[in-house]
Design an enzyme around this catalytic site. Structure first.
Site, short mmCIF file in Angstrom:
data_model
loop_
_atom_site.label_atom_id
_atom_site.label_comp_id
_atom_site.label_asym_id
_atom_site.label_seq_id
_atom_site.Cartn_x
_atom_site.Cartn_y
_atom_site.Cartn_z
N GLY A 247 0.83 -1.21 0.00
CA GLY A 247 0.00 0.00 0.00
C GLY A 247 0.85 1.25 0.00
N GLY A 248 0.25 2.38 0.30
CA GLY A 248 0.97 3.65 0.26
C GLY A 248 1.80 3.91 1.51
#
Ligand SMILES: CC(C)(COP(=O)(O)OP(=O)(O)OC[C@H]1O[C@@H](n2cnc3c(N)ncnc32)[C@H](O)[C@@H]1OP(=O)(O)O)[C@@H](O)C(=O)NCCC(=O)NCCS
Length: 426
Positions: A247-248
């Protein structure tokens, strides 16, 4: 107490892993799952990876709980009659034979529909229509063809398969959802339908973040990947990202106290932006909270190796459980790397029914994974897997209504094998 799928009867023509995971789930939700196996042989996994002499393997028992077993030779004319009678009295047929095998048994979609227009026919194949549609497929083939292997492992190493059976069990899960959805639609239309899941598609569905990254590449480097901070240019395809977070929020697996001797003394640590200040305080770098090189997520991206190196100096002072306890006080997302031994000893997993101890008449007690999907109004209890052909007579009599004479005739024809294995085992 009733169960969600009470009254649903499944003709389970599945074998090995992918199909059996699907029908086991449906059985846990209350469906009557009738597993059809070849007389004298059965699902090949009964004898694979055997650990206890003459007992069904854990491979088989852990994938076939709560089912009944009937032996039928589908290529014997009388066996075909029995199968057709079962098709008329079941709601769903589930299979994961090699492409074309069901048709070769004479059980084409058209024929099944003519016998029972309400029947849902659910199939797992390795590939959907296309260049590989006729191929036989196992777990790791699906992981490779579905995009998982090319994106797993380290950039400078070979592609890796993962221990999670995303090709087999993952596709079984997809198929189970397709089946209950088709049952729901049948309530309105009265019609059955075909449900098909290709293992390649199932793996790709689970790898969709990597297809996301493939498209992001056209607009610049993937800044959350370690190689960005290391100044290594990206090519035209998504690289393997080691343990970088998908993810980020940047994350890594870091050493904990004892890592020199314990292969699982590690913790997954995520430098989630909202808790960055807490991270700085915990690791003893309070000035990083305001320093322009570290204070903001974008500034940290080119420095992830340095930052995680510093965090690791802290995690190495604690064992993974201590670290977990400290970090959770500050809501810092992290997770210990649990070994299978540690998982098998985790009491809370038994309390929820995720782990269950089962007794088996031939192999004795063993641990299995129970239903991971919890319904508040449809409890799942885990019932041991059936012996080969254990319920043949019971199904012929109770489901199909055959009398003693008819059962004898069927047995004489060779369609269901000799003496049921249950009696032979006693
Ligand atoms: C898993 C797989 C590779 C195994 O291949 P396999 O061991 O050769 O088994 P098959 O599915 O080809 O079936 C073998 C034969 O057994 C026969 N058979 C199965 N049950 C039978 C029964 N009860 N009575 C008589 N014959 C039976 C089939 O009709 C088939 O015969 P055919 O080839 O003459 O048509 C293959 O089934 C497959 O690709 N399945 C789809 C993808 C999948 O689910 N893979 C993951 C498995 S975990």
């Amino acid at each position: 107490m009733t169960k969600a799928l009470d009254g649903v009867r499944i003709l389970d023509f599945t074998h090995v892993q992918s199909g059996p995971t699907c029908t086991q789930l449906l059985a846990w939700f209350g469906a009557d799952v009738i597993k059809v196996e070849r007389p004298g042989v059965g699902d090949i996994t009964r004898g694979q990876l055997r650990d206890v002499k003459d007992a069904d393997s854990l491979y088989f028992t852990m994938l076939n709980h709560n089912k009944r077993s009937i032996t039928i030779d589908s290529k014997n004319p009388k066996g075909k009659e029995v199968l057709e009678a079962l098709i008329k009295s079941c709601d769903v047929l589930v299979e994961n034979f090699a492409p074309g095998a069901l048709d070769r048994m004479g059980l084409t979609w058209e024929h099944i529909q003519s016998l029972n227009p309400r029947m849902i026919v659910a199939s797992i194949k390795g590939f959907g229509p296309g260049p590989y549609e006729d191929c036989k497929v196992y777990e790791n083939v699906a992981q490779c063809a579905g995009g998982s292997a090319s994106t797993t492992g380290f950039r400078d190493g070979i592609p890796l398969v993962t221990g999670a059976q995303i090709g087999d069990s993952g596709t079984g899960l997809h198929l189970a959802l397709g089946i209950v959805t088709a049952l729901f639609q049948r309530e309105k239309t009265g019609r059955g339908q075909r449900v098909t899941c290709a293992m390649q598609d199932g793996v790709l569905n689970l790898c969709r973040v990597k297809l996301r990254d493939q498209q992001r590449l056209a607009h610049g480097p993937l800044t959350e990947y370690s190689q960005y901070g290391e100044g290594i240019p990206f090519g035209d395809t998504v690289p393997r990202a080691g343990n970088d977070s998908g993810g980020g929020q940047p994350g890594r697996i870091l050493k904990c106290k004892g890592w020199e001797t314990d292969p699982n003394a590690y913790i997954y640590f995520i430098t989630q932006a909202p808790v960055w200040e807490a991270i700085c305080d915990v690791i003893g770098e309070p000035e990083w909270k305001t320093h322009p090189d570290y204070a903001k997520p974008a500034a940290r991206l080119p420095r992830l190796n340095e930052i995680f190196g510093r965090i690791e100096q802290w995690t190495m002072q604690h064992d993974k459980f201590e670290a977990m306890e400290i970090l959770n006080k500050y809501d810092i997302p992290c997770g210990p790397i649990l070994s299978m031994k540690e998982i098998a000893e985790e009491k809370s997993l038994y309390a929820t029914g995720t782990l269950v101890e089962v007794d088996h008449p031939v192999r004795g007690k063993y641990i299995t994974v129970g239903n991971p999907i919890k319904l508040s109004d449809s409890p799942s209890e885990v019932v041991r897997s059936p012996l080969l052909g254990e319920h043949t007579d019971e199904i012929l009599r109770d489901v199909l209504g055959f009398n003693d004479n008819q059962v004898d005739q069927i047995r004489q024809s060779g369609a269901i094998g000799g003496v049921p294995d249950r009696i032979a085992a006693e």
